[in-house]
Design a protein around this motif. Structure first.
Motif, mmCIF file in Angstrom:
data_model
loop_
_atom_site.group_PDB
_atom_site.id
_atom_site.type_symbol
_atom_site.label_atom_id
_atom_site.label_comp_id
_atom_site.label_asym_id
_atom_site.label_seq_id
_atom_site.Cartn_x
_atom_site.Cartn_y
_atom_site.Cartn_z
ATOM 1 N N SER A 1 -5.801 10.944 -5.779
ATOM 2 C CA SER A 1 -5.415 9.602 -6.205
ATOM 3 C C SER A 1 -4.184 9.716 -7.083
ATOM 4 N N VAL A 2 -3.154 8.966 -6.718
ATOM 5 C CA VAL A 2 -1.869 9.115 -7.409
ATOM 6 C C VAL A 2 -1.758 8.030 -8.475
ATOM 7 N N THR A 3 -2.160 8.384 -9.685
ATOM 8 C CA THR A 3 -2.234 7.386 -10.744
ATOM 9 C C THR A 3 -0.993 7.410 -11.629
ATOM 10 N N ALA B 1 -3.638 -5.936 -0.944
ATOM 11 C CA ALA B 1 -3.380 -4.598 -1.497
ATOM 12 C C ALA B 1 -4.430 -3.651 -0.919
ATOM 13 N N ILE B 2 -3.984 -2.655 -0.175
ATOM 14 C CA ILE B 2 -4.939 -1.729 0.449
ATOM 15 C C ILE B 2 -4.928 -0.407 -0.315
ATOM 16 N N SER B 3 -6.118 0.037 -0.729
ATOM 17 C CA SER B 3 -6.191 1.310 -1.452
ATOM 18 C C SER B 3 -7.596 1.899 -1.359
ATOM 19 N N GLN B 4 -7.670 3.140 -0.949
ATOM 20 C CA GLN B 4 -8.977 3.805 -0.900
ATOM 21 C C GLN B 4 -9.537 3.939 -2.316
ATOM 22 N N SER B 5 -8.713 4.525 -3.199
ATOM 23 C CA SER B 5 -9.193 4.858 -4.549
ATOM 24 C C SER B 5 -9.271 3.636 -5.453
ATOM 25 N N GLY B 6 -8.396 2.677 -5.199
ATOM 26 C CA GLY B 6 -8.310 1.531 -6.112
ATOM 27 C C GLY B 6 -7.593 1.870 -7.404
ATOM 28 N N GLU B 7 -6.980 3.052 -7.451
ATOM 29 C CA GLU B 7 -6.322 3.472 -8.694
ATOM 30 C C GLU B 7 -4.853 3.833 -8.503
ATOM 31 N N ALA C 1 0.858 -1.192 0.000
ATOM 32 C CA ALA C 1 0.000 0.000 0.000
ATOM 33 C C ALA C 1 0.893 1.241 0.000
ATOM 34 N N CYS C 2 0.269 2.400 -0.123
ATOM 35 C CA CYS C 2 0.999 3.669 -0.080
ATOM 36 C C CYS C 2 0.345 4.598 0.947
ATOM 37 N N GLY C 3 1.131 5.507 1.491
ATOM 38 C CA GLY C 3 0.613 6.590 2.330
ATOM 39 C C GLY C 3 -0.168 6.087 3.529
ATOM 40 N N THR C 4 -1.343 6.657 3.712
ATOM 41 C CA THR C 4 -2.180 6.293 4.847
ATOM 42 C C THR C 4 -2.580 4.818 4.801
ATOM 43 N N ALA C 5 -2.840 4.296 3.619
ATOM 44 C CA ALA C 5 -3.208 2.876 3.491
ATOM 45 C C ALA C 5 -2.049 1.994 3.971
ATOM 46 N N THR D 1 -11.834 2.622 8.160
ATOM 47 C CA THR D 1 -12.503 1.440 7.613
ATOM 48 C C THR D 1 -11.487 0.429 7.052
ATOM 49 N N GLN D 2 -10.343 0.922 6.592
ATOM 50 C CA GLN D 2 -9.280 -0.016 6.184
ATOM 51 C C GLN D 2 -8.826 -0.826 7.386
ATOM 52 N N LEU D 3 -8.718 -0.142 8.524
ATOM 53 C CA LEU D 3 -8.340 -0.859 9.751
ATOM 54 C C LEU D 3 -9.374 -1.929 10.076
ATOM 55 N N ALA E 1 -12.069 14.721 0.514
ATOM 56 C CA ALA E 1 -10.873 15.432 0.994
ATOM 57 C C ALA E 1 -9.632 14.617 0.639
ATOM 58 N N VAL E 2 -8.574 15.321 0.251
ATOM 59 C CA VAL E 2 -7.339 14.622 -0.118
ATOM 60 C C VAL E 2 -6.796 13.825 1.074
ATOM 61 N N ALA E 3 -6.868 14.411 2.247
ATOM 62 C CA ALA E 3 -6.359 13.713 3.431
ATOM 63 C C ALA E 3 -7.330 12.611 3.827
ATOM 64 N N ALA F 1 1.658 12.159 12.014
ATOM 65 C CA ALA F 1 2.673 13.020 11.408
ATOM 66 C C ALA F 1 2.363 13.269 9.933
ATOM 67 N N LEU F 2 1.908 12.233 9.237
ATOM 68 C CA LEU F 2 1.580 12.411 7.815
ATOM 69 C C LEU F 2 0.432 13.411 7.648
ATOM 70 N N LYS F 3 -0.583 13.290 8.491
ATOM 71 C CA LYS F 3 -1.721 14.211 8.416
ATOM 72 C C LYS F 3 -1.239 15.654 8.607
ATOM 73 N N LEU F 4 -0.338 15.837 9.560
ATOM 74 C CA LEU F 4 0.123 17.195 9.852
ATOM 75 C C LEU F 4 0.954 17.770 8.701
ATOM 76 N N LYS F 5 1.785 16.938 8.103
ATOM 77 C CA LYS F 5 2.572 17.390 6.943
ATOM 78 C C LYS F 5 1.631 17.809 5.830
ATOM 79 N N GLU F 6 0.723 16.928 5.489
ATOM 80 C CA GLU F 6 -0.185 17.155 4.360
ATOM 81 C C GLU F 6 -1.008 18.418 4.536
ATOM 82 N N LEU F 7 -1.527 18.592 5.750
ATOM 83 C CA LEU F 7 -2.548 19.623 5.955
ATOM 84 C C LEU F 7 -1.979 20.927 6.468
HETATM 85 O O1 M6R Z 1 -6.132 5.645 -2.811
HETATM 86 P P1 M6R Z 1 -5.041 5.056 -1.982
HETATM 87 O O2 M6R Z 1 -5.522 4.550 -0.666
HETATM 88 O O3 M6R Z 1 -4.276 3.975 -2.719
HETATM 89 O O4 M6R Z 1 -4.042 6.222 -1.712
HETATM 90 C C1 M6R Z 1 -2.836 6.028 -1.034
HETATM 91 C C2 M6R Z 1 -2.222 7.344 -0.636
HETATM 92 O O5 M6R Z 1 -1.975 8.140 -1.761
HETATM 93 C C3 M6R Z 1 -3.106 8.123 0.350
HETATM 94 O O6 M6R Z 1 -3.421 7.381 1.492
HETATM 95 C C4 M6R Z 1 -2.422 9.434 0.778
HETATM 96 O O7 M6R Z 1 -1.301 9.136 1.576
HETATM 97 C C5 M6R Z 1 -3.427 10.324 1.516
HETATM 98 N N1 M6R Z 1 -3.419 11.646 0.957
HETATM 99 C C6 M6R Z 1 -3.170 10.394 2.992
HETATM 100 O O8 M6R Z 1 -4.009 11.268 3.672
#
Ligand code: M6R
Length: 369
Positions: free
Chosen positions: A365-367, A102-108, A56-60, A163-165, A154-156, A240-246
């Motif tokens: 979503s980082v595609t 594979a954990i992903s909010q967007s699936g993309e 996974a990436c980031g928060t996931a 819900t992933q947890l 919201a991006v964050a 820490a990630l939330k604070l950086k991002e926001l």
């Molecule tokens: O859609 P995804 O769950 O695959 O995205 C992974 C990361 O890009 C995402 O969690 C990102 O770190 C967030 N902006 C965190 O708040």
């Protein structure tokens, strides 16, 4: 659309109790056991799994780090968690008995997608934990467990994370249930606790005003550190990630046990340090160790912001600010401990005049790589 909130992020933070309940819905049967046919693996296939690998990436990714503690504890199957962007460029050792999650909010997310393709090429089964119906990652996986957080704008990431947890706990408990471990009684008890957890998340949300006030008072700080142990460590990383991002502030999360191996050199008078304290019940060793970590940093002038369970009196003398969270089983604590950190980051961003829903330089979503 924002349902009366100023930002989508606030709305999504508030929606978390419902999101958590929706993700559990239909997955716990009347007898208190899990039914997860969605995993699409037979009991014998599940018993054969000899390794779990989470990508996974980031928060996931932080959700994955927490899942490792749960999976290894309840199933005794070794579990690795890796950033998808690293995994895909190594030569990871996988086989037909490896289960890749594979954990992903967007699936993309491109890196996560590439990682799962790589895993399937090695003959491993891939289970997606995803929030977006019909997106690419679940389509290319062998099975999918949808998180039912609803659209996250919201991006964050907030409600998607919780819900992933929940989905990760369900997988861990289900594997434990099917394979049968000595933790059988504990698994049944945790399933019961999990079914009540949405009310606990709600209770946390009702007590957030002091956290918002504290955040506003820190708006001119340059750095905030986050410390945790056990599952509190990934929670610290997420804070820490939330604070950086926001808030666009320098923020770092550390395992509290690493303090003496370097990070303690950063402590200086009035530096805000958020500490996520494990429950004093259960693994009390961990709790005692973190209390001495708090003492150590406070002796060096840190301004301690302590997140601790209700009834934990040992932390009181060392907490400049104390944030109470409900008592939960140790492994479930991230569901309640993360919420104040989300509120904290969101309020700091607002106080600093930042765009909360659409932080600079970021995409939802980082595609691309
Ligand atoms: O859609 P995804 O769950 O695959 O995205 C992974 C990361 O890009 C995402 O969690 C990102 O770190 C967030 N902006 C965190 O708040």
């Amino acid at each position: 659309e924002k349902g009366g909130y100023d930002y989508f992020m606030l709305k999504e933070i508030a929606e978390q109790p419902k999101a958590v309940a929706d993700t559990l819905l239909g997955r716990i049967d009347a007898g208190g056991s899990l039914t997860l046919d969605e995993v699409r693996m037979s009991a014998s296939e599940l018993r054969e799994v000899d390794k779990v690998v989470i990508v996974a990436c980031g928060t996931a990714f932080h959700a994955g780090l927490i899942a490792k503690y749960a999976i290894e504890h309840w199933t005794r199957i070794p579990c690795e968690v890796e950033l998808a962007s690293e995994f895909r460029y190594r030569d990871p050792i996988l086989g037909a008995r490896s289960l890749v999650i594979a954990i992903s909010q967007s699936g993309e997310t491109m890196d996560t997608l590439m990682a799962l393709r790589h895993a399937r090429e090695q003959g491993s089964k891939v289970l997606a934990i995803c929030n977006t119906n019909g997106s690419t990652i679940p389509r290319e996986s062998d099975a999918v467990l949808y998180t039912h957080a609803g659209p996250e704008v919201a991006v964050a990431s907030t409600k998607a994370f919780l819900t992933q947890l929940v989905a990760c706990y369900l997988v861990a408990l289900y594997l434990g249930q099917v394979r049968g471990t000595k933790w059988g009684d504990e698994i049944s008890a945790v399933i019961r606790d999990l079914s009540q957890i949405s009310g606990e998340v709600e209770r946390v949300l009702e007590t957030m005003e002091p956290v918002r006030e504290l955040a506003r008072s820190l708006a001119d700080k340059k750095t905030v550190l986050f410390l945790g142990r056990h599952v509190g460590y990934p929670v610290a990383l997420e804070g820490a990630l939330k604070l950086k991002e926001l808030a666009y502030m320098h923020a770092e999360g550390f395992a509290a046990g690493e303090l003496k191996h370097g990070p303690i050199a950063l402590i200086e008078p009035d530096l805000p340090v958020v500490v996520v304290v494990p429950s004093p019940r259960g693994r009390s060793v961990l709790h005692d160790k973190i209390v001495s970590n708090i003492q150590e940093i406070r002796a060096r002038g840190a301004r301690t912001i302590v997140i601790a369970e209700e009834g934990d009196e040992a932390v009181v003398p060392y907490a400049d600010h104390l944030v109470r969270i409900p008592a939960t089983p140790t492994l479930l604590q991230p569901l309640v401990a993360t919420v104040p950190l989300q509120v904290f980051a969101c309020e700091l961003a607002t106080a600093r005049g930042n765009e909360v829903d659409q932080p600079r330089n970021l995409a939802k979503s980082v595609t691309v790589e």
